[in-house]
Design a protein around this motif. Structure first.
Motif, PDB file in Angstrom:
ATOM      1  N   MET A 193      48.009  39.644  34.869  1.00  0.00           N
ATOM      2  CA  MET A 193      48.511  38.663  33.659  1.00  0.00           C
ATOM      3  C   MET A 193      47.463  36.857  33.321  1.00  0.00           C
ATOM      4  N   LEU A 194      46.723  37.581  34.793  1.00  0.00           N
ATOM      5  CA  LEU A 194      45.710  36.286  35.208  1.00  0.00           C
ATOM      6  C   LEU A 194      44.275  36.361  34.411  1.00  0.00           C
ATOM      7  N   VAL A 203      48.174  35.355  52.858  1.00  0.00           N
ATOM      8  CA  VAL A 203      46.750  35.196  52.539  1.00  0.00           C
ATOM      9  C   VAL A 203      46.143  35.823  51.475  1.00  0.00           C
ATOM     10  N   ILE A 204      46.435  36.817  50.968  1.00  0.00           N
ATOM     11  CA  ILE A 204      45.983  37.659  49.990  1.00  0.00           C
ATOM     12  C   ILE A 204      46.192  36.559  49.134  1.00  0.00           C
ATOM     13  N   TYR A 205      47.259  36.175  48.610  1.00  0.00           N
ATOM     14  CA  TYR A 205      47.737  34.999  47.720  1.00  0.00           C
ATOM     15  C   TYR A 205      46.855  34.426  46.908  1.00  0.00           C
ATOM     16  N   PRO A 206      46.254  32.995  47.637  1.00  0.00           N
ATOM     17  CA  PRO A 206      45.498  32.467  47.142  1.00  0.00           C
ATOM     18  C   PRO A 206      44.183  33.156  47.144  1.00  0.00           C
ATOM     19  N   MET A 209      39.207  36.764  42.606  1.00  0.00           N
ATOM     20  CA  MET A 209      39.708  37.831  42.122  1.00  0.00           C
ATOM     21  C   MET A 209      39.911  37.746  40.157  1.00  0.00           C
ATOM     22  N   THR A 210      40.750  36.439  40.027  1.00  0.00           N
ATOM     23  CA  THR A 210      41.066  37.049  38.526  1.00  0.00           C
ATOM     24  C   THR A 210      40.055  35.618  37.663  1.00  0.00           C
ATOM     25  N   GLY A 211      39.912  34.376  38.837  1.00  0.00           N
ATOM     26  CA  GLY A 211      39.000  33.790  37.440  1.00  0.00           C
ATOM     27  C   GLY A 211      40.413  32.714  37.919  1.00  0.00           C
TER      28      GLY A 211
END
Ligand code: PMP
Length: 384
Positions: free
Chosen positions: A113-114, A128-131, A136-138
């Motif tokens: 999606m991103l 912690v993975i959210y930010p 990882m995607t820009g």
């Protein structure tokens, strides 16, 4: 000689994993610590699941499975979801897939999606993975400040929506706070996201560990999935059944999204671990309620010891509490948790999960005796 500065991607520099690592390193120096830092249950995997995993390996079920999941496990997840949230997977509108842990589902959704320049809204404090899905995607994580009650309400999310927003991530029961949103709060979030054309991503990894007062009319964790299907629901087996190392989760949502996530899984994780997929087929028949009750009791212990000495939002699920370091101490969360090492207690500073470092995370997934000893030491230290 390889020049790491030249070879590593810029995004590596944008992800800071030092906080939790530092907590573990400090803890490793202690002889026999009271460890309140661990983000996984302390109970063993239920026997039927262990037996099924062993049988799968011994009967040579060790190869790749279908990318979207082993068909018998898919049937079991499908009937469980149908019964729980009422989604009809025979329709073309919704689909689901088995993933390599809940983290696997989050990463696949972000890839699907991103784009660089997009925004996604996450809670603060956050898992912690959210930010990290930003670098990882820009895309850019936009933090929804949830202090002091840690409730991610539509009112708090709404002002953060922009034309660039693609995803709103909600996590309930929440890591690191244990807060569980109500059915009404979930409905409002679902309606807000739908009206603004944004995907609501609901991370429900701790769903089974929702304590009595926070359960809804179904006697389960409130979920936005009861208020629509234009959202992504992410769940896992690791926390509910104590098998975090088996790396097993699943995601359900719009077919157009699941199909793209399956494509990325095909070219990354390939499939979720096969013996684990065999093992959890019968998971939903295992009664975990004695453990849920035991953890609710541990939650009560946390409040008994900490509520008199600091501000702590009463946890309603998961196995974490997020008490404030009393301002009178003049210490950051990092300073306070480091001082706890002198009392042989390991906990994680709030700054690992937040842009603020004013709190600390306690995991109460441990034996009552150790938990009470740790809580007494923390309460003493908080009194100054
Ligand atoms: N979401 C939340 C809120 C979590 O706390 C965790 C694990 N700590 C995960 C997702 C990842 O879980 P898994 O091990 O299934 O990848």
């Amino acid at each position: 000689m390889l020049d790491e500065g030249q070879l590593l991607s810029h995004r590596t520099g944008q992800i800071d994993a030092s906080g939790i690592r530092r907590a573990f390193q400090l803890g490793a120096q202690l002889e026999n610590p009271i460890n309140l830092s661990i983000g996984q249950p302390h109970f063993p995997v239920p026997d039927p699941l262990k037996t099924a995993a062993i049988e799968a390996i011994q009967s040579d079920s060790n190869g790749y499975t279908l990318t979207g999941g082993h068909p018998p496990l898919r049937s079991s997840i499908e009937s469980m979801l149908q019964e729980d949230i009422g989604w009809d997977f025979t329709s073309d509108d919704v689909d689901f897939m088995v993933t390599s842990g809940t983290s696997g589902a989050l990463v696949l959704a972000a890839w699907a999606m991103l784009d660089p320049g997009d925004e996604f809204i996450i809670p603060d404090p956050f898992f912690v993975i959210y930010p990290a899905l930003g670098p990882m995607t820009g895309a850019t994580p936009v933090y929804c400040d949830l202090y002091p009650d840690f409730r991610m309400t539509a009112d708090r999310v709404e002002p953060l929506l922009t034309p660039k927003t693609k995803i709103v991530m909600v996590n309930s029961p929440a890591n690191p706070t244990g807060i569980v949103l109500t059915d009404e709060e979930m409905r409002d979030l679902a309606e807000l996201c739908r009206s603004r054309g944004v995907l609501l991503l609901s991370d429900e990894i701790y769903d089974l560990f929702t304590y009595s007062a926070a359960r809804d009319a179904r006697d389960r964790a409130p979920s936005p999935a009861l208020h629509g299907q234009d959202m992504l629901i992410v769940r896992g087996f690791g926390k509910n059944y104590g098998c975090t190392g088996w790396r097993l989760g699943f995601a359900a949502g719009p077919t157009w999204l699941i199909q793209q996530m399956i494509k990325f899984q095909q070219y990354s994780f390939v499939c979720a671990p096969s013996m684990a997929q065999h093992a959890v087929m019968a998971a939903h028949q295992v009664d975990m309620s004695p453990w849920v009750e035991a953890y609710e009791h541990k939650r009560d212990l946390v409040l008994k010891h900490l509520a008199p000495v600091t501000n702590v939002a009463a946890p309603e699920g998961a196995f974490y509490a997020f008490p404030e370091v009393p301002a009178s101490l003049g210490m950051t969360g990092t300073q306070f948790t480091e001082s706890l090492l002198d009392h042989n207690v390991i906990a994680i500073p709030g700054g690992v999960f937040s842009n603020r470092d004013s709190h600390m995370r306690i995991s109460y997934a441990t034996e009552d005796e150790a938990l009470e000893a740790g809580l007494k030491a923390i309460a003493q230290a908080m009194k100054g």
